[in-house]
Scaffold this motif. Structure first.
Motif, short mmCIF file in Angstrom:
data_model
loop_
_atom_site.label_atom_id
_atom_site.label_comp_id
_atom_site.label_asym_id
_atom_site.label_seq_id
_atom_site.Cartn_x
_atom_site.Cartn_y
_atom_site.Cartn_z
N THR A 150 0.84 -1.19 0.00
CA THR A 150 0.00 0.00 0.00
C THR A 150 0.88 1.25 0.00
OG1 THR A 150 -0.10 -0.02 2.43
CG2 THR A 150 -1.88 -1.13 1.23
N ILE A 151 0.33 2.37 -0.44
CA ILE A 151 1.06 3.64 -0.40
C ILE A 151 1.05 4.16 1.03
CG2 ILE A 151 1.12 6.03 -1.20
CD1 ILE A 151 1.78 4.08 -3.40
N VAL A 152 2.23 4.47 1.56
CA VAL A 152 2.33 5.00 2.93
C VAL A 152 2.84 6.43 2.96
CG1 VAL A 152 2.65 2.72 3.95
CG2 VAL A 152 4.65 4.05 3.26
N GLY A 153 3.29 6.95 1.81
CA GLY A 153 3.79 8.31 1.79
C GLY A 153 4.47 8.63 0.49
N LYS A 154 5.16 9.77 0.50
CA LYS A 154 5.84 10.23 -0.69
C LYS A 154 7.19 10.83 -0.30
CE LYS A 154 1.51 10.87 -3.11
NZ LYS A 154 0.64 10.38 -2.02
N GLU A 176 17.57 12.73 6.51
CA GLU A 176 16.63 13.82 6.26
C GLU A 176 15.59 13.89 7.36
OE1 GLU A 176 14.09 12.72 2.64
OE2 GLU A 176 15.87 11.47 2.39
N VAL A 177 14.63 14.79 7.20
CA VAL A 177 13.55 14.97 8.16
C VAL A 177 12.25 14.50 7.52
CG1 VAL A 177 12.17 16.66 9.44
CG2 VAL A 177 14.67 16.86 9.39
N ALA A 178 11.50 13.69 8.25
CA ALA A 178 10.21 13.18 7.77
C ALA A 178 9.06 13.91 8.46
CB ALA A 178 10.12 11.68 8.04
N PHE A 179 7.99 14.10 7.71
CA PHE A 179 6.77 14.74 8.19
C PHE A 179 5.65 13.70 8.23
CE2 PHE A 179 9.34 18.15 6.89
CZ PHE A 179 8.83 19.37 7.30
N LEU A 180 4.93 13.62 9.34
CA LEU A 180 3.74 12.78 9.43
C LEU A 180 2.52 13.70 9.41
CD1 LEU A 180 2.34 10.04 9.86
CD2 LEU A 180 2.61 10.40 12.33
N LEU A 181 1.67 13.54 8.40
CA LEU A 181 0.54 14.45 8.23
C LEU A 181 -0.66 14.02 9.07
CD1 LEU A 181 0.61 15.11 4.37
CD2 LEU A 181 1.75 16.39 6.20
N LYS A 182 -1.37 15.01 9.59
CA LYS A 182 -2.64 14.75 10.29
C LYS A 182 -3.82 15.26 9.49
CE LYS A 182 -2.20 18.96 13.12
NZ LYS A 182 -2.10 19.49 14.49
N ARG A 183 -3.55 16.04 8.45
CA ARG A 183 -4.60 16.56 7.56
C ARG A 183 -4.13 16.43 6.12
NH1 ARG A 183 -5.35 22.37 10.60
NH2 ARG A 183 -5.98 21.57 12.66
N THR A 214 0.71 19.18 9.67
CA THR A 214 1.68 18.18 10.14
C THR A 214 1.44 17.81 11.59
OG1 THR A 214 3.36 18.99 8.59
CG2 THR A 214 4.13 17.68 10.44
N ASP A 215 1.36 16.51 11.85
CA ASP A 215 1.23 16.02 13.22
C ASP A 215 2.55 16.10 13.95
OD1 ASP A 215 -0.21 14.59 15.38
OD2 ASP A 215 1.21 12.99 14.91
N CYS A 216 3.62 15.63 13.30
CA CYS A 216 4.94 15.66 13.92
C CYS A 216 6.01 15.48 12.86
CB CYS A 216 5.07 14.57 14.99
SG CYS A 216 4.90 12.89 14.35
N VAL A 217 7.25 15.81 13.24
CA VAL A 217 8.41 15.59 12.39
C VAL A 217 9.41 14.74 13.14
CG1 VAL A 217 8.18 17.67 10.99
CG2 VAL A 217 9.41 17.79 13.16
N MET A 218 10.28 14.06 12.38
CA MET A 218 11.26 13.16 13.01
C MET A 218 12.45 12.97 12.07
SD MET A 218 8.79 9.95 12.31
CE MET A 218 7.46 11.11 11.96
N PRO A 219 13.63 12.66 12.60
CA PRO A 219 14.76 12.34 11.73
C PRO A 219 14.54 10.97 11.10
CG PRO A 219 15.38 11.97 14.01
CD PRO A 219 14.00 12.56 14.03
N CYS A 220 15.10 10.77 9.92
CA CYS A 220 14.92 9.48 9.26
C CYS A 220 16.09 9.21 8.33
CB CYS A 220 13.61 9.43 8.49
SG CYS A 220 13.59 10.43 7.00
N PHE A 221 16.18 7.97 7.90
CA PHE A 221 17.11 7.58 6.85
C PHE A 221 16.30 7.06 5.67
CE2 PHE A 221 20.40 7.15 10.20
CZ PHE A 221 21.44 7.81 9.56
N GLU A 222 16.66 7.53 4.49
CA GLU A 222 16.19 6.87 3.28
C GLU A 222 17.39 6.19 2.66
OE1 GLU A 222 14.27 7.47 -1.14
OE2 GLU A 222 14.85 9.23 0.01
N VAL A 246 3.47 9.64 5.42
CA VAL A 246 4.80 10.13 5.78
C VAL A 246 5.42 10.78 4.55
CG1 VAL A 246 7.14 9.47 6.49
CG2 VAL A 246 5.15 8.37 7.55
N ILE A 247 5.93 11.98 4.72
CA ILE A 247 6.55 12.71 3.62
C ILE A 247 8.03 12.92 3.94
CG2 ILE A 247 6.45 14.74 2.14
CD1 ILE A 247 3.85 13.05 2.20
#
Length: 260
Positions: A55-59, A107-114, A130-138, A227-228
């Motif tokens: 399924t699509i979970v983000g972009k 990079e920084v990831a964004f989790l959307l609430k809207r 945006t609900d929250c942001v967090m560090p991430c690895f791609e 998640v963006i």
């Protein structure tokens, strides 16, 4: 480019993903391929993944730094879609042999609430959505042989998406200046790069607004719960079995990833 060719190249890239065998650059074989053609090929490749139950979970946003833009001779970022099969838990070991030529980005990831639907999306709209942001690895990977990519090649190849991990503290982006937040990337205990969020379109928030507006013109929205990934703030770091990386972002904490 006609539909038959779009389907052929999308299927070819999907097969390359599954079999972990790189293919020759599309632009070497189709000199007239456009970015619009490449996005249609990307959609075909993604559909093949969805057909297996993912399924699509983000972009994700790619080609955000000026260095990469200059390398590919383009003046704008690109985007790809992330599926459930790409997500790893923080600290979970990633097998290098499941990819072709993996490279890590911090990079920084964004989790959307809207939902966000462009055009007309502003940085303020992104913060409110945006609900929250967090560090991430791609962990990016190219199905194009030897990473010999143009913008059309990487777009067709789903913006060179590989896998991703999310971690660190999750914070309200309105409580931190993401443009000024410092990032430190370490590989096997050695500092590889330092940067701030300003390296990404002036701010990761601006990058997400660009994505919402670009997709909006194509009739695609960013959805609540997605998640963006806002674009790399580090150089591409080749990885191999035994490597471990840590990304620390001021105000957000750290996340790590290891490879076997």
């Amino acid at each position: 480019m006609d539909k038959a060719k779009i389907q052929h190249y999308g299927d070819e890239l999907y097969t390359a993903l599954v079999e972990r065998k790189a293919v020759e650059p599309l632009t070497d074989r189709e000199a007239s391929i456009t970015i619009e053609d490449a996005y249609q090929i990307q959609l075909r490749m993604i559909q093949r993944r969805l057909d297996t139950g993912e399924t699509i979970v983000g972009k994700k946003i790619g080609v955000t730094s000026q260095v990469v833009m200059d390398m590919l001779k383009v003046n704008q970022p690109d985007f790809g879609q992330m599926t459930s099969g790409m997500v790893f838990n923080e600290g979970e070991a990633i097998r290098c042999d499941t990819m072709i030529a993996p490279k890590a980005e911090a990079e920084v990831a964004f989790l959307l609430k809207r939902d966000l639907m462009g055009p007309g999306v502003t940085a303020a709209d992104v913060l409110r959505a945006t609900d929250c942001v967090m560090p991430c690895f791609e962990i990016v990977d190219s199905r194009i042989k030897d990473w010999k990519i143009t913008i059309q090649d990487t777009v067709a190849d789903n913006a060179s998406c590989g896998v991703l991990t999310l971690g660190g503290l999750r914070k309200d982006p309105r409580r931190i200046d993401l443009a000024l937040a410092g990032m430190v990337l370490e590989k096997n205990g050695e500092v590889i790069s330092t940067s701030t969020g300003a390296a990404v379109q002036g701010s990761p928030v601006n990058a997400v607004a660009w994505l919402a507006n670009t997709l909006g013109r194509l009739g695609i929205g960013l959805k609540a719960g997605e998640v963006i990934l806002s674009g790399s703030q580090s150089p591409l770091v080749p990885v191999k079995p035994g490597d471990s990386l840590v990304c620390s972002v001021g105000g957000l904490g750290a996340t790590s990833v290891r490879f076997i």
